[in-house]
Motif scaffolding. Structure first.
Motif, PDB file in Angstrom:
ATOM      1  N   LEU A   1       0.822  -1.211   0.000  1.00 23.71           N
ATOM      2  CA  LEU A   1       0.000   0.000   0.000  1.00 23.71           C
ATOM      3  C   LEU A   1       0.858   1.265   0.000  1.00 23.71           C
ATOM      4  CD1 LEU A   1      -2.731   1.554   0.459  1.00 23.71           C
ATOM      5  CD2 LEU A   1      -2.203   1.347   2.879  1.00 23.71           C
ATOM      6  N   HIS A   2       1.873   1.322   0.841  1.00 26.53           N
ATOM      7  CA  HIS A   2       2.681   2.531   0.968  1.00 26.53           C
ATOM      8  C   HIS A   2       3.478   2.806  -0.310  1.00 26.53           C
ATOM      9  CE1 HIS A   2       1.478   2.562   5.071  1.00 26.53           C
ATOM     10  NE2 HIS A   2       1.993   1.367   5.284  1.00 26.53           N
ATOM     11  N   SER A   3       3.976   1.758  -0.942  1.00 24.10           N
ATOM     12  CA  SER A   3       4.722   1.929  -2.188  1.00 24.10           C
ATOM     13  C   SER A   3       3.807   2.413  -3.310  1.00 24.10           C
ATOM     14  CB  SER A   3       5.383   0.622  -2.602  1.00 24.10           C
ATOM     15  OG  SER A   3       6.231   0.159  -1.592  1.00 24.10           O
ATOM     16  N   LYS A   4       2.603   1.870  -3.370  1.00 28.73           N
ATOM     17  CA  LYS A   4       1.657   2.287  -4.413  1.00 28.73           C
ATOM     18  C   LYS A   4       1.243   3.742  -4.208  1.00 28.73           C
ATOM     19  CE  LYS A   4      -0.262  -2.269  -5.396  1.00 28.73           C
ATOM     20  NZ  LYS A   4      -1.444  -3.134  -5.368  1.00 28.73           N
ATOM     21  N   THR A   5       1.011   4.120  -2.959  1.00 29.43           N
ATOM     22  CA  THR A   5       0.641   5.504  -2.663  1.00 29.43           C
ATOM     23  C   THR A   5       1.775   6.448  -3.026  1.00 29.43           C
ATOM     24  OG1 THR A   5      -0.739   4.711  -0.856  1.00 29.43           O
ATOM     25  CG2 THR A   5      -0.183   7.037  -0.847  1.00 29.43           C
ATOM     26  N   ALA A   6       2.999   6.092  -2.670  1.00 32.18           N
ATOM     27  CA  ALA A   6       4.154   6.929  -2.998  1.00 32.18           C
ATOM     28  C   ALA A   6       4.318   7.065  -4.509  1.00 32.18           C
ATOM     29  CB  ALA A   6       5.420   6.345  -2.373  1.00 32.18           C
ATOM     30  N   ALA A   7       4.073   5.991  -5.250  1.00 28.84           N
ATOM     31  CA  ALA A   7       4.172   6.054  -6.712  1.00 28.84           C
ATOM     32  C   ALA A   7       3.140   7.027  -7.271  1.00 28.84           C
ATOM     33  CB  ALA A   7       3.989   4.670  -7.314  1.00 28.84           C
ATOM     34  N   TYR A   8       1.936   7.045  -6.699  1.00 23.05           N
ATOM     35  CA  TYR A   8       0.928   8.012  -7.136  1.00 23.05           C
ATOM     36  C   TYR A   8       1.405   9.436  -6.884  1.00 23.05           C
ATOM     37  CZ  TYR A   8      -2.946   4.847  -8.231  1.00 23.05           C
ATOM     38  OH  TYR A   8      -3.765   3.915  -8.820  1.00 23.05           O
TER      39      TYR A   8
ATOM     40  N   TRP B   1       5.984   1.667  -8.463  1.00 26.19           N
ATOM     41  CA  TRP B   1       5.716   1.219  -7.100  1.00 26.19           C
ATOM     42  C   TRP B   1       6.502  -0.036  -6.757  1.00 26.19           C
ATOM     43  CZ3 TRP B   1       3.763  -3.412  -5.546  1.00 26.19           C
ATOM     44  CH2 TRP B   1       2.909  -4.114  -6.373  1.00 26.19           C
ATOM     45  N   ARG B   2       6.781  -0.865  -7.769  1.00 25.23           N
ATOM     46  CA  ARG B   2       7.588  -2.060  -7.486  1.00 25.23           C
ATOM     47  C   ARG B   2       9.031  -1.676  -7.156  1.00 25.23           C
ATOM     48  NH1 ARG B   2       3.584  -4.212 -10.796  1.00 25.23           N
ATOM     49  NH2 ARG B   2       2.856  -6.242 -10.107  1.00 25.23           N
ATOM     50  N   LEU B   3       9.561  -0.668  -7.838  1.00 23.07           N
ATOM     51  CA  LEU B   3      10.909  -0.189  -7.504  1.00 23.07           C
ATOM     52  C   LEU B   3      10.939   0.452  -6.117  1.00 23.07           C
ATOM     53  CD1 LEU B   3      12.026   1.326 -10.940  1.00 23.07           C
ATOM     54  CD2 LEU B   3      12.866  -0.776  -9.856  1.00 23.07           C
ATOM     55  N   LEU B   4       9.896   1.211  -5.786  1.00 19.58           N
ATOM     56  CA  LEU B   4       9.820   1.810  -4.451  1.00 19.58           C
ATOM     57  C   LEU B   4       9.665   0.748  -3.366  1.00 19.58           C
ATOM     58  CD1 LEU B   4       7.546   4.903  -5.130  1.00 19.58           C
ATOM     59  CD2 LEU B   4       9.935   4.935  -4.395  1.00 19.58           C
ATOM     60  N   ASP B   5       9.002  -0.347  -3.708  1.00 20.86           N
ATOM     61  CA  ASP B   5       8.811  -1.431  -2.747  1.00 20.86           C
ATOM     62  C   ASP B   5      10.138  -2.096  -2.392  1.00 20.86           C
ATOM     63  OD1 ASP B   5       6.897  -2.683  -1.150  1.00 20.86           O
ATOM     64  OD2 ASP B   5       6.817  -4.425  -2.479  1.00 20.86           O
TER      65      ASP B   5
ATOM     66  N   GLU C   1      11.795   4.193   4.822  1.00 15.36           N
ATOM     67  CA  GLU C   1      12.019   5.623   5.022  1.00 15.36           C
ATOM     68  C   GLU C   1      11.691   6.413   3.754  1.00 15.36           C
ATOM     69  OE1 GLU C   1      15.650   8.751   6.068  1.00 15.36           O
ATOM     70  OE2 GLU C   1      16.066   6.607   5.953  1.00 15.36           O
ATOM     71  N   VAL C   2      11.993   5.843   2.605  1.00  9.80           N
ATOM     72  CA  VAL C   2      11.743   6.518   1.327  1.00  9.80           C
ATOM     73  C   VAL C   2      10.244   6.713   1.124  1.00  9.80           C
ATOM     74  CG1 VAL C   2      11.989   6.337  -1.177  1.00  9.80           C
ATOM     75  CG2 VAL C   2      13.867   5.631   0.313  1.00  9.80           C
TER      76      VAL C   2
END
Length: 179
Positions: free
Chosen positions: A79-86, A104-108, A113-114
């Motif tokens: 959820l947090h990675s998908k939200t950050a990607a948005y 979002w997969r790269l952010l995951d 912290e990111v």
């Protein structure tokens, strides 16, 4: 200018950037990210993600199989990675779904912290204030319209009670008159 004055000036600018929120750039773990101001369409998608996570969390409280539990845990953790990607892609996330999916997969893969920093700056968006202000206006209008409907219903009920009272009065006078 003294070094202390420069440091205070830089500190004030940093504080204003944090308070302002998106759009802005932030640096986390040596990388710079540009958090965009998002539209209502993107905000709805973020809201849908949060609702889905809430629903899955409630569902996980019941008895689950191991496979279901793993699936739910995976969805909640992304959820947090998908939200950050948005927040990073803005409207491009809607029109270029593969780009959003890759982002979002790269952010995951990165540290929490990111995503936390990106989501904190994105959530501190001035558009949220406008949304809340609009919501307050909508609630006030809804309260006004329902109050008018409520008054109409009260008046209808009063007329019905009055009519019932008149019928009872008429019925009692006809019974007395026939005796």
């Amino acid at each position: 200018m003294d070094n202390k004055e420069i440091d205070l000036h830089g500190l004030n600018e940093s504080e204003m950037a944090v308070r302002q929120g998106a759009p802005c750039t932030i640096e986390v773990q040596g990388r710079t990210y540009r958090v965009r101001q998002i539209s209502n369409a993107v905000r709805r998608r973020i809201s849908d993600l949060e609702k889905e996570a809430f629903y899955l969390e409630k569902k996980a409280e019941g008895g689950l199989t191991l496979k279901e539990a793993k699936r739910i845990d995976k969805k909640i953790r992304t959820l947090h990675s998908k939200t950050a990607a948005y927040y990073l892609l803005g409207n491009w996330a809607i029109f270029l779904r593969p780009l959003w999916s890759l982002r979002w997969r790269l952010l995951d893969l990165k540290d929490s912290e990111v995503t936390c920093s990106i989501n904190a700056m994105g959530a501190n968006n001035r558009d949220v204030d406008f949304f809340l202000a609009n919501w307050q206006i909508t609630k006030a209008q809804l309260a006004l319209s329902t109050r008018l409907v409520g008054k109409g219903i009260e008046q209808y009920e009063a007329r019905m009670e009055s009519a019932e009272g008149m019928l009872k009065e008429d019925a009692s006078t006809t019974k007395q008159g026939s005796k």
